[in-house]
Design an enzyme around this catalytic site. Structure first.
Site, PDB file in Angstrom:
ATOM      1  N   GLU A  39      43.751  44.941  39.107  1.00  0.00           N
ATOM      2  CA  GLU A  39      42.537  45.114  39.918  1.00  0.00           C
ATOM      3  C   GLU A  39      42.943  45.727  41.262  1.00  0.00           C
ATOM      4  OE1 GLU A  39      41.368  41.387  41.684  1.00  0.00           O
ATOM      5  OE2 GLU A  39      39.284  42.010  41.963  1.00  0.00           O
ATOM      6  N   ASN A  91      33.757  46.999  43.041  1.00  0.00           N
ATOM      7  CA  ASN A  91      35.121  46.686  42.604  1.00  0.00           C
ATOM      8  C   ASN A  91      35.159  47.151  41.143  1.00  0.00           C
ATOM      9  OD1 ASN A  91      37.537  45.574  41.778  1.00  0.00           O
ATOM     10  ND2 ASN A  91      37.226  43.632  42.892  1.00  0.00           N
ATOM     11  N   LYS A 143      32.774  45.126  38.704  1.00  0.00           N
ATOM     12  CA  LYS A 143      32.932  43.664  38.715  1.00  0.00           C
ATOM     13  C   LYS A 143      31.608  42.942  38.983  1.00  0.00           C
ATOM     14  CE  LYS A 143      36.007  40.168  40.786  1.00  0.00           C
ATOM     15  NZ  LYS A 143      37.141  40.026  41.746  1.00  0.00           N
ATOM     16  N   GLU A 157      34.970  39.659  49.153  1.00  0.00           N
ATOM     17  CA  GLU A 157      34.464  40.568  48.123  1.00  0.00           C
ATOM     18  C   GLU A 157      32.951  40.675  48.166  1.00  0.00           C
ATOM     19  OE1 GLU A 157      37.576  39.192  44.774  1.00  0.00           O
ATOM     20  OE2 GLU A 157      36.323  40.899  44.226  1.00  0.00           O
ATOM     21  N   CYS A 198      39.342  40.200  37.188  1.00  0.00           N
ATOM     22  CA  CYS A 198      39.748  39.030  37.958  1.00  0.00           C
ATOM     23  C   CYS A 198      38.880  37.799  37.773  1.00  0.00           C
ATOM     24  CB  CYS A 198      39.885  39.413  39.429  1.00  0.00           C
ATOM     25  SG  CYS A 198      40.977  38.298  40.279  1.00  0.00           S
ATOM     26  N   ASN A 215      43.943  39.914  41.280  1.00  0.00           N
ATOM     27  CA  ASN A 215      44.671  39.619  42.517  1.00  0.00           C
ATOM     28  C   ASN A 215      44.319  38.168  42.827  1.00  0.00           C
ATOM     29  OD1 ASN A 215      45.281  42.438  44.453  1.00  0.00           O
ATOM     30  ND2 ASN A 215      44.128  42.648  42.592  1.00  0.00           N
TER      31      ASN A 215
HETATM   32  N1  ING Z   1      40.544  36.494  42.926  1.00  0.00           N
HETATM   33  C1  ING Z   1      40.521  35.134  42.559  1.00  0.00           C
HETATM   34  C2  ING Z   1      40.287  34.905  41.080  1.00  0.00           C
HETATM   35  O1  ING Z   1      39.215  34.585  40.601  1.00  0.00           O
HETATM   36  C3  ING Z   1      39.679  32.896  42.966  1.00  0.00           C
HETATM   37  C4  ING Z   1      39.589  34.329  43.391  1.00  0.00           C
HETATM   38  C5  ING Z   1      40.925  32.285  42.795  1.00  0.00           C
HETATM   39  C6  ING Z   1      38.544  32.228  42.721  1.00  0.00           C
HETATM   40  C7  ING Z   1      40.976  30.942  42.371  1.00  0.00           C
HETATM   41  C8  ING Z   1      38.583  30.885  42.295  1.00  0.00           C
HETATM   42  C9  ING Z   1      39.807  30.237  42.139  1.00  0.00           C
HETATM   43  O2  ING Z   1      41.294  34.979  40.397  1.00  0.00           O
HETATM   44  C10 ING Z   1      39.672  37.505  42.648  1.00  0.00           C
HETATM   45  N2  ING Z   1      39.994  38.700  43.183  1.00  0.00           N
HETATM   46  O3  ING Z   1      38.657  37.342  41.980  1.00  0.00           O
END
Ligand code: ING
Length: 328
Positions: free
Chosen positions: A48, A116, A133, A152, A183, A208
């Site tokens: 991503e 995205n 996204k 985001e 993601c 990411n």
């Molecule tokens: N990053 C993370 C993901 O969903 C996140 C944000 C991390 C949300 C952990 C909830 C828990 O992997 C992106 N870019 O969506």
């Protein structure tokens, strides 16, 4: 036995620092594509937002201040070397990037729009599929409680292309049913099922993901970050009888750590390849799409077993409601 196999790769990227120009990232990606070529890989999945640092961690008062992180053309001079490498090596690739485009919105007004985005590019360099996204995590305004922002919802609109699947030639195969998510989408079973209901055989996704929970909501044991990512992808593959290639951008970007652990998963939900580093790394696997048949003709024969009349809440509700209290 006719060969249904495709040799795929997750081309994991190490960190891209804020000051690093996209030409440097593209050169690293071309080197990974060259390595893929030497291993007989036919399709490469990049992460991503693969061209720049994960810029949604940085707050900009004016959205347009973030525009240097976006691509207003694809390909562009900076990204053309990727398309040239695809043609040179005869390799298809998936690329995640920040898309800046001018197009009508749902009211018909033509305006700048930011998504995205991920694209699937054929070995001939044609864009076969585009996805924007849908599940945008984080927040839209600066959050002073957070050590690191996750904006985001500030920089991107919710994707307006649904979760498309296309059947297209790839490698030596005349047709593979390919779809994408990005993601956070991987954490939502609805995303997988919409692809599954289009007979997807290969899901490509980049991510990411911070290695520590930045939500001010409370402590989460660090090892669970990778567990939850793998759990989501393995369940998605098993429950929709498909393969997935999940590719991380990893390592420490301007002090913020993103985990690696890119994986390739089969329709039984088994991890068949996993990255060991948090840097640029190529992991490969042979996907035999004949493996999709068992699940989708038995346990997950959707047409035989699904009961949409019992699933109304899934599309009619956004949040959860409180249940009735006993005794009535
Ligand atoms: N990053 C993370 C993901 O969903 C996140 C944000 C991390 C949300 C952990 C909830 C828990 O992997 C992106 N870019 O969506």
């Amino acid at each position: 036995m006719t060969d249904h196999r495709l040799t795929v790769a997750a081309a994991q990227l190490g960190p891209i620092q804020k000051a690093e120009p996209r030409e440097v990232a593209v050169a690293r990606m071309v080197r990974l594509m060259e390595r893929a070529h030497h291993r007989g890989v036919e399709l490469v999945v990049f992460p991503e937002l693969a061209l720049t640092t994960f810029f949604p961690r940085h707050y900009c008062e004016q959205i347009a201040e973030a525009d240097p992180w976006f691509e207003s053309a694809m390909p562009s001079n900076a990204t053309a070397p990727l398309f040239e490498a695809a043609r040179r090596y005869g390799i298809g690739f998936h690329l995640g990037y920040a898309e800046l485009t001018t197009e009508p919105d749902e009211t018909g007004a033509v305006r700048p729009r930011r998504f995205n985005t991920a694209i699937l590019v054929s070995p001939a360099g044609e864009i076969l599929l585009k996805y924007r996204k849908v599940h945008l995590p984080g927040h839209a305004e600066f959050d002073p409680r957070r050590k690191v922002q996750h904006l985001e919802k500030r920089y991107f609109e919710v994707g307006n292309l649904g979760f498309p699947v296309i059947r297209a030639p790839m490698g030596a195969l005349p047709g593979v049913n390919m779809g994408m998510m990005i993601c956070n989408d991987r954490r939502w079973p609805e995303a997988w099922r919409v692809l599954g209901l289009q007979s997807v055989e290969l899901v490509m996704l980049g991510y990411n993901t911070p290695s520590i929970n930045q939500e001010a909501g409370g402590f989460e044991a660090h090892h669970l970050r990778v567990f939850h990512s793998h759990l989501s992808i393995q369940a998605g593959c098993y429950q929709n009888a498909c393969f997935a290639v999940a590719t991380a951008k990893a390592g420490t970007e301007d002090g913020c750590e993103l985990f690696g652990h890119s994986i390739i998963v089969n329709p039984q939900g088994e991890i068949i390849a996993q990255a060991g580093s948090w840097d640029d790394e190529l992991i490969t696997a042979d996907c035999d799409f004949g493996m999709c048949t068992l699940g989708r003709t038995t346990i997950f024969a959707f047409e035989k077993h699904r009961r949409p009349e019992a699933y109304q809440r899934i599309t009619s509700q956004v949040g959860a409601v409180a249940p009735p209290v006993w005794p009535a």
